[in-house]
Design a protein around this motif. Sequence first.
Motif, mmCIF file in Angstrom:
data_model
loop_
_atom_site.group_PDB
_atom_site.id
_atom_site.type_symbol
_atom_site.label_atom_id
_atom_site.label_comp_id
_atom_site.label_asym_id
_atom_site.label_seq_id
_atom_site.Cartn_x
_atom_site.Cartn_y
_atom_site.Cartn_z
ATOM 1 N N UNK A 13 0.832 -1.208 0.000
ATOM 2 C CA UNK A 13 0.000 0.000 0.000
ATOM 3 C C UNK A 13 0.868 1.261 0.000
ATOM 4 N N UNK A 14 1.982 1.222 0.734
ATOM 5 C CA UNK A 14 2.863 2.389 0.765
ATOM 6 C C UNK A 14 3.467 2.651 -0.610
ATOM 7 N N UNK A 15 4.017 1.618 -1.244
ATOM 8 C CA UNK A 15 4.596 1.792 -2.571
ATOM 9 C C UNK A 15 3.522 2.199 -3.581
ATOM 10 N N UNK A 16 2.408 1.471 -3.584
ATOM 11 C CA UNK A 16 1.344 1.773 -4.538
ATOM 12 C C UNK A 16 0.753 3.147 -4.321
ATOM 13 N N UNK A 17 0.566 3.514 -3.055
ATOM 14 C CA UNK A 17 0.005 4.824 -2.758
ATOM 15 C C UNK A 17 0.915 5.958 -3.184
ATOM 16 N N UNK A 18 2.209 5.812 -2.948
ATOM 17 C CA UNK A 18 3.156 6.855 -3.363
ATOM 18 C C UNK A 18 3.173 7.005 -4.886
ATOM 19 N N UNK A 19 3.145 5.874 -5.589
ATOM 20 C CA UNK A 19 3.124 5.930 -7.057
ATOM 21 C C UNK A 19 1.834 6.572 -7.563
ATOM 22 N N UNK A 28 -4.189 -1.674 -6.691
ATOM 23 C CA UNK A 28 -3.815 -2.422 -5.495
ATOM 24 C C UNK A 28 -4.649 -3.694 -5.421
ATOM 25 N N UNK A 29 -3.989 -4.840 -5.281
ATOM 26 C CA UNK A 29 -4.673 -6.122 -5.127
ATOM 27 C C UNK A 29 -4.429 -6.618 -3.706
ATOM 28 N N UNK A 30 -5.500 -6.783 -2.958
ATOM 29 C CA UNK A 30 -5.353 -7.231 -1.574
ATOM 30 C C UNK A 30 -6.658 -7.769 -1.029
ATOM 31 N N UNK A 31 -6.615 -8.137 0.237
ATOM 32 C CA UNK A 31 -7.812 -8.673 0.879
ATOM 33 C C UNK A 31 -8.905 -7.613 0.931
ATOM 34 N N UNK A 32 -10.131 -8.049 0.715
ATOM 35 C CA UNK A 32 -11.264 -7.126 0.621
ATOM 36 C C UNK A 32 -11.396 -6.258 1.871
ATOM 37 N N UNK A 33 -11.126 -6.813 3.044
ATOM 38 C CA UNK A 33 -11.284 -6.019 4.278
ATOM 39 C C UNK A 33 -10.279 -4.869 4.354
ATOM 40 N N UNK A 34 -9.167 -4.983 3.622
ATOM 41 C CA UNK A 34 -8.207 -3.888 3.566
ATOM 42 C C UNK A 34 -8.469 -2.970 2.380
ATOM 43 N N UNK A 35 -8.979 -3.517 1.282
ATOM 44 C CA UNK A 35 -9.205 -2.725 0.084
ATOM 45 C C UNK A 35 -10.466 -1.872 0.185
ATOM 46 N N UNK A 36 -11.499 -2.359 0.862
ATOM 47 C CA UNK A 36 -12.757 -1.619 0.928
ATOM 48 C C UNK A 36 -12.586 -0.234 1.567
ATOM 49 N N UNK A 37 -11.908 -0.115 2.729
ATOM 50 C CA UNK A 37 -11.731 1.228 3.304
ATOM 51 C C UNK A 37 -10.952 2.168 2.396
ATOM 52 N N UNK A 38 -9.991 1.639 1.630
ATOM 53 C CA UNK A 38 -9.232 2.479 0.701
ATOM 54 C C UNK A 38 -10.141 2.989 -0.402
ATOM 55 N N UNK A 39 -10.990 2.109 -0.898
ATOM 56 C CA UNK A 39 -11.927 2.507 -1.947
ATOM 57 C C UNK A 39 -12.918 3.548 -1.438
ATOM 58 N N UNK A 40 -13.339 3.404 -0.184
ATOM 59 C CA UNK A 40 -14.373 4.285 0.360
ATOM 60 C C UNK A 40 -13.805 5.619 0.850
ATOM 61 N N UNK A 41 -12.617 5.579 1.495
ATOM 62 C CA UNK A 41 -12.115 6.790 2.152
ATOM 63 C C UNK A 41 -10.766 7.267 1.622
ATOM 64 N N UNK A 42 -10.138 6.474 0.764
ATOM 65 C CA UNK A 42 -8.807 6.813 0.294
ATOM 66 C C UNK A 42 -7.741 6.140 1.134
ATOM 67 N N UNK A 132 -1.506 0.859 10.414
ATOM 68 C CA UNK A 132 -2.090 1.328 11.663
ATOM 69 C C UNK A 132 -3.573 0.978 11.771
ATOM 70 N N UNK A 133 -4.237 0.981 10.635
ATOM 71 C CA UNK A 133 -5.656 0.595 10.523
ATOM 72 C C UNK A 133 -5.879 0.333 9.047
ATOM 73 N N UNK A 134 -6.952 -0.368 8.685
ATOM 74 C CA UNK A 134 -7.221 -0.572 7.258
ATOM 75 C C UNK A 134 -7.252 0.762 6.512
ATOM 76 N N UNK A 135 -6.389 0.878 5.506
ATOM 77 C CA UNK A 135 -6.317 2.107 4.729
ATOM 78 C C UNK A 135 -5.386 3.155 5.289
ATOM 79 N N UNK A 136 -4.632 2.827 6.370
ATOM 80 C CA UNK A 136 -3.716 3.788 6.982
ATOM 81 C C UNK A 136 -2.360 3.126 7.212
ATOM 82 N N UNK A 137 -1.338 3.595 6.485
ATOM 83 C CA UNK A 137 0.000 3.022 6.558
ATOM 84 C C UNK A 137 0.985 4.064 7.063
ATOM 85 N N UNK A 138 1.840 3.650 7.995
ATOM 86 C CA UNK A 138 2.922 4.512 8.448
ATOM 87 C C UNK A 138 4.251 3.936 7.973
#
Length: 313
Positions: A13-19, A28-42, A132-138
């Motif tokens: 997510x960090x690499x893909x998000x920066x790109x 981004x291909x990943x588990x739905x529980x991690x991808x859904x929050x990204x799709x909904x909130x960024x 840190x949480x689904x859709x939040x990477x440090x």
Amino acid sequence: MRFLVMGAGALGCAFGGMLADGGYEVVLIGRERYMRPIKERGLKITGIWGKRIIRDVVTASKPEQEHRPDVVLLTTKSFDTERAVMDLKPVISRDTIVISLQNGIGNEEIIARHLGEGRTMGGMVITGFEMRAPGEVEVTVSADTTKIGELDGSITERLEEIVAIFNDAGIPAEAVNNINMHIWAKSLYNAALNPLSAIFRVNYGRLLDSNAFAIIREIIKEAFEVAAAEGIKLFWDDPERYLDHLKNSLIPPTARHRSSMLRDIERGKKTEIDFLNGVFVRLGRKHGIPTPVNETIVRSIRFLEGLLQSQMP
């Protein structure tokens, strides 16, 4: 250039998000529980690469025909490499490049066996990422730039283009002509710190304690014997020189990092121990070299995996 991140956990997510934030096409291909929050909130990225929120990131739970990437960043766990490559086969072209950004030794060989060496690149990432949480990477710590290389050691135009894109997107990267040496160097680092952080439940800095570092010394001595028997060229002539480098250059900037293996253990998940210390054990058996400390580490992690998995609800 279109990128597909296969196995979008914290690193992916960090690499893909920066790109994506840099204006490049990314899926981004990943588990739905991690991808859904990204799709909904960024996707929110914080830490040493800066703070940003990337909106409208394309996500999916599996690769699809319409994705057709130019470059795949493979960021799955090492034990999932073969399955991931098989899932990619129907959706990539003959010109698609697959870059392993994974831990451990042997991932590039698995990719090349299925797709060919000409479609495979190796990568070495020695930066810490935490979800840190689904859709939040440090992005927590870093000991070096990301290294990318062709398997044959050549510095090609496509390699230089990919590295330039990484740097343009804010991912410090370098093209190298000796990627296997970097992968082995990262594996020494991981084998020394990852499992002991998990076993002792501490960050890397605490492993500078004389008792813990005595174990690290034996892990590394066995790894050097195995590498020599296997004909692997390392950056250091002997284990003591590497241990000085580890103590003085690698651990200090990553001292507060807690290993991904510790997080896997805490969550009752399978670890990558077989691709780290387990590689030294297997190669030691191949060459008749005893590796008792690495074997003890492997057995200890497997015990913790089973113990905590049995306690999960």
